[in-house]
Write a protein that holds these residues in place. Sequence first.
Motif, PDB file in Angstrom:
ATOM      1  N   SER A 108       0.827  -1.204   0.000  1.00 32.52           N
ATOM      2  CA  SER A 108       0.000   0.000   0.000  1.00 32.52           C
ATOM      3  C   SER A 108       0.863   1.256   0.000  1.00 32.52           C
ATOM      4  O   SER A 108       0.563   2.231  -0.697  1.00 32.52           O
ATOM      5  CB  SER A 108      -0.935   0.001   1.220  1.00 32.52           C
ATOM      6  N   LEU A 109       1.931   1.260   0.790  1.00 32.27           N
ATOM      7  CA  LEU A 109       2.849   2.395   0.797  1.00 32.27           C
ATOM      8  C   LEU A 109       3.489   2.577  -0.580  1.00 32.27           C
ATOM      9  O   LEU A 109       3.618   3.702  -1.087  1.00 32.27           O
ATOM     10  CB  LEU A 109       3.936   2.186   1.851  1.00 32.27           C
ATOM     11  N   GLN A 110       3.896   1.467  -1.180  1.00 30.51           N
ATOM     12  CA  GLN A 110       4.480   1.544  -2.523  1.00 30.51           C
ATOM     13  C   GLN A 110       3.465   2.092  -3.526  1.00 30.51           C
ATOM     14  O   GLN A 110       3.806   2.908  -4.398  1.00 30.51           O
ATOM     15  CB  GLN A 110       4.949   0.156  -2.961  1.00 30.51           C
ATOM     16  N   GLY A 111       2.213   1.657  -3.410  1.00 30.06           N
ATOM     17  CA  GLY A 111       1.176   2.114  -4.325  1.00 30.06           C
ATOM     18  C   GLY A 111       0.888   3.602  -4.174  1.00 30.06           C
ATOM     19  O   GLY A 111       0.675   4.306  -5.169  1.00 30.06           O
ATOM     20  N   PHE A 112       0.884   4.096  -2.927  1.00 24.88           N
ATOM     21  CA  PHE A 112       0.682   5.531  -2.707  1.00 24.88           C
ATOM     22  C   PHE A 112       1.784   6.334  -3.400  1.00 24.88           C
ATOM     23  O   PHE A 112       1.512   7.341  -4.075  1.00 24.88           O
ATOM     24  CB  PHE A 112       0.673   5.829  -1.207  1.00 24.88           C
ATOM     25  N   ALA A 113       3.031   5.889  -3.235  1.00 26.58           N
ATOM     26  CA  ALA A 113       4.153   6.563  -3.892  1.00 26.58           C
ATOM     27  C   ALA A 113       4.010   6.507  -5.407  1.00 26.58           C
ATOM     28  O   ALA A 113       4.255   7.496  -6.114  1.00 26.58           O
ATOM     29  CB  ALA A 113       5.467   5.919  -3.458  1.00 26.58           C
ATOM     30  N   MET A 114       3.594   5.356  -5.924  1.00 26.56           N
ATOM     31  CA  MET A 114       3.415   5.210  -7.370  1.00 26.56           C
ATOM     32  C   MET A 114       2.349   6.160  -7.897  1.00 26.56           C
ATOM     33  O   MET A 114       2.462   6.682  -9.016  1.00 26.56           O
ATOM     34  CB  MET A 114       3.038   3.767  -7.706  1.00 26.56           C
ATOM     35  N   GLY A 115       1.284   6.402  -7.100  1.00 21.98           N
ATOM     36  CA  GLY A 115       0.248   7.335  -7.523  1.00 21.98           C
ATOM     37  C   GLY A 115       0.784   8.742  -7.695  1.00 21.98           C
ATOM     38  O   GLY A 115       0.490   9.423  -8.682  1.00 21.98           O
ATOM     39  N   LEU A 116       1.577   9.197  -6.725  1.00 26.56           N
ATOM     40  CA  LEU A 116       2.218  10.506  -6.844  1.00 26.56           C
ATOM     41  C   LEU A 116       3.118  10.561  -8.071  1.00 26.56           C
ATOM     42  O   LEU A 116       3.111  11.532  -8.842  1.00 26.56           O
ATOM     43  CB  LEU A 116       3.048  10.795  -5.589  1.00 26.56           C
ATOM     44  N   GLN A 117       3.890   9.499  -8.261  1.00 30.11           N
ATOM     45  CA  GLN A 117       4.886   9.494  -9.330  1.00 30.11           C
ATOM     46  C   GLN A 117       4.237   9.331 -10.706  1.00 30.11           C
ATOM     47  O   GLN A 117       4.745   9.876 -11.696  1.00 30.11           O
ATOM     48  CB  GLN A 117       5.904   8.382  -9.063  1.00 30.11           C
ATOM     49  N   ALA A 118       3.135   8.598 -10.783  1.00 31.59           N
ATOM     50  CA  ALA A 118       2.448   8.431 -12.064  1.00 31.59           C
ATOM     51  C   ALA A 118       1.962   9.765 -12.598  1.00 31.59           C
ATOM     52  O   ALA A 118       1.969  10.006 -13.816  1.00 31.59           O
ATOM     53  CB  ALA A 118       1.275   7.464 -11.923  1.00 31.59           C
ATOM     54  N   ALA A 119       1.519  10.652 -11.690  1.00 31.36           N
ATOM     55  CA  ALA A 119       1.084  11.983 -12.114  1.00 31.36           C
ATOM     56  C   ALA A 119       2.261  12.926 -12.334  1.00 31.36           C
ATOM     57  O   ALA A 119       2.252  13.744 -13.251  1.00 31.36           O
ATOM     58  CB  ALA A 119       0.134  12.580 -11.068  1.00 31.36           C
ATOM     59  N   ALA A 120       3.290  12.788 -11.495  1.00 30.47           N
ATOM     60  CA  ALA A 120       4.406  13.743 -11.528  1.00 30.47           C
ATOM     61  C   ALA A 120       5.403  13.465 -12.648  1.00 30.47           C
ATOM     62  O   ALA A 120       5.962  14.401 -13.238  1.00 30.47           O
ATOM     63  CB  ALA A 120       5.131  13.739 -10.185  1.00 30.47           C
ATOM     64  N   ALA A 121       5.657  12.192 -12.959  1.00 31.65           N
ATOM     65  CA  ALA A 121       6.747  11.840 -13.879  1.00 31.65           C
ATOM     66  C   ALA A 121       6.583  12.447 -15.271  1.00 31.65           C
ATOM     67  O   ALA A 121       7.492  13.141 -15.749  1.00 31.65           O
ATOM     68  CB  ALA A 121       6.893  10.325 -13.959  1.00 31.65           C
ATOM     69  N   PRO A 122       5.464  12.226 -15.976  1.00 28.13           N
ATOM     70  CA  PRO A 122       5.367  12.793 -17.332  1.00 28.13           C
ATOM     71  C   PRO A 122       5.356  14.309 -17.335  1.00 28.13           C
ATOM     72  O   PRO A 122       5.937  14.942 -18.226  1.00 28.13           O
ATOM     73  CB  PRO A 122       4.049  12.216 -17.876  1.00 28.13           C
ATOM     74  N   VAL A 123       4.704  14.919 -16.332  1.00 37.45           N
ATOM     75  CA  VAL A 123       4.671  16.382 -16.246  1.00 37.45           C
ATOM     76  C   VAL A 123       6.074  16.929 -16.033  1.00 37.45           C
ATOM     77  O   VAL A 123       6.510  17.883 -16.700  1.00 37.45           O
ATOM     78  CB  VAL A 123       3.735  16.829 -15.100  1.00 37.45           C
ATOM     79  N   THR A 124       6.809  16.338 -15.103  1.00 39.66           N
ATOM     80  CA  THR A 124       8.152  16.814 -14.771  1.00 39.66           C
ATOM     81  C   THR A 124       9.098  16.674 -15.959  1.00 39.66           C
ATOM     82  O   THR A 124       9.833  17.600 -16.299  1.00 39.66           O
ATOM     83  CB  THR A 124       8.710  16.032 -13.568  1.00 39.66           C
ATOM     84  N   ILE A 125       9.093  15.502 -16.588  1.00 45.43           N
ATOM     85  CA  ILE A 125       9.998  15.271 -17.716  1.00 45.43           C
ATOM     86  C   ILE A 125       9.685  16.229 -18.862  1.00 45.43           C
ATOM     87  O   ILE A 125      10.587  16.805 -19.482  1.00 45.43           O
ATOM     88  CB  ILE A 125       9.923  13.808 -18.185  1.00 45.43           C
ATOM     89  N   SER A 384      -1.719  19.809 -13.540  1.00 48.19           N
ATOM     90  CA  SER A 384      -1.756  19.001 -12.319  1.00 48.19           C
ATOM     91  C   SER A 384      -3.105  18.298 -12.165  1.00 48.19           C
ATOM     92  O   SER A 384      -3.164  17.101 -11.878  1.00 48.19           O
ATOM     93  CB  SER A 384      -1.475  19.880 -11.102  1.00 48.19           C
ATOM     94  N   ILE A 385      -4.199  19.043 -12.371  1.00 45.53           N
ATOM     95  CA  ILE A 385      -5.538  18.477 -12.205  1.00 45.53           C
ATOM     96  C   ILE A 385      -5.818  17.432 -13.283  1.00 45.53           C
ATOM     97  O   ILE A 385      -6.341  16.347 -13.004  1.00 45.53           O
ATOM     98  CB  ILE A 385      -6.599  19.588 -12.240  1.00 45.53           C
ATOM     99  N   GLY A 386      -5.469  17.748 -14.521  1.00 44.66           N
ATOM    100  CA  GLY A 386      -5.697  16.803 -15.621  1.00 44.66           C
ATOM    101  C   GLY A 386      -4.937  15.513 -15.433  1.00 44.66           C
ATOM    102  O   GLY A 386      -5.462  14.414 -15.665  1.00 44.66           O
ATOM    103  N   SER A 387      -3.683  15.616 -14.987  1.00 44.72           N
ATOM    104  CA  SER A 387      -2.891  14.415 -14.728  1.00 44.72           C
ATOM    105  C   SER A 387      -3.508  13.584 -13.617  1.00 44.72           C
ATOM    106  O   SER A 387      -3.502  12.346 -13.670  1.00 44.72           O
ATOM    107  CB  SER A 387      -1.453  14.805 -14.341  1.00 44.72           C
TER     108      SER A 387
END
Length: 474
Positions: A108-125, A384-387
């Motif tokens: 569950s902790l890993q999944g929470f982190a993945m949720g943040l990263q799934a939204a952040a990664a494409p936007v950041t790159i 941010s909202i769309g992602s």
Amino acid sequence: MSPFFRQMVAVSGVVLYMIGTGANIAYPGVLLQQLRLPDSAMHLTPEHESWIASILGLALISGILVAPFSLQKLGRKLTNQLSTLPAMGGWALLVAAKGPAALLASRSLQGFAMGLQAAAAPVTIAEYSSPKYRGAFLATIAFSFASGMLVAHIFGTLLYWRTAAVACGSFYVVSLILISIPPETPPYLASKGKNNECRKSFRWFRGDDEDSEKELEVLLNSQKKKLTPKVAQFTFYRQMVTKPEFYKPTVIMMFMFVLFQISGMTVVPSYTVPMMEDVSGGTIEAYTSMLMVDVVRFITAVIACVVVNKLRRRTVLFLGIVISVVSLLTAALLLYLRDLGYIPEGYKWTPVVPTLFYIFGKTLGILPIPWAIAGEIFPLAYRSIGSGISGMFLSIMFFVVVKTAPTSFRQIGINGTFCVYGICIAICGIFLYFLLPETKGKTLYEIECHFRGEKEKDVCERDMMLELQKVEEG
């Protein structure tokens, strides 16, 4: 350092935590296999196993819900830094786990982190990268997934599952260090009116040549017009959902992420061993077949990094869709024929060939393109909202597809499951054929203009030319 090298350093931090994401998805494939052994210190029921593989999808939702607010309020850099902490905590808890409850909590902790990263990664790159390199850098997300899956399966094959967890978790430690090196992304700073910081950041990433300076001024001036007095949140969201530059990209990304999950992108790594045992008819040793799949996926992901940067996004996506659909239906047909006794004993392995072509097709087009498009398609004001909204579909589909996979394998077999996946991929592909525009080679501002319509596009282009003229005049 050259601008390209600086962009590469910045992107590498994101790449490393996405390798961790691939490892998170693939790790149950080796964890559950080791825990099924008679001398295992921990024994799980089939229900435990399906929850351990699928709970990432539910936990992803919590991370996805937090991500838009974190990206908007804290910024891209700090969101990326904070996202590594629950991931490291999840791997540490997994190493120390004594029973199923601890395993579920760690996942569950890993999944929470993945949720943040799934939204952040494409936007950041996308915001780190210049248009020239953006496609290749966004394709590294696919490469990262494939690398993480390969690494998790290799570690799980060679090492005890607790030791393998330590090795997988170490990627997040290195990622945190690299994420801390570059400054905040220029578009985020511009959106907050921090023009001086934006200039410094932009020049750190892009250098200070004439073309870069022109692009910087266009970015700053485009955001000045949007820094209007604050309105009530209800009014803001009501206006937002009626704007084509918001709802059109959101609908496209919903279909993209449904396609991503329904193609078996997360099912295959979680259940590679039993799936390939069935596909090969027991003629290929389980771990050998698992590594075959991983090697094909990894090599294809490397090819995709080049292909996505060279060819049009639509070309790569629909090529991957066609290969995947044809391969899945061919594999299903061969499995049906084998079950009916039409394939001789010495050729029981033949369904493996189209299955590997299916892995090739989905890794070439269906894996990299949704992430590339996710980083490009949303306007800065709603990025941010769309992602977050589109990521919600990713997480829900993750849970549904992975949770139902064991039941699907039992009730309709691997062949029936392949047919369902193939048909669903084809349906999503048809919708995307009519909805998805081409984004290769366009600036993020030009893509935003496209979704406003032809008339608005002309206005945007005129404004861009006026801003460039002002820069040239001094």
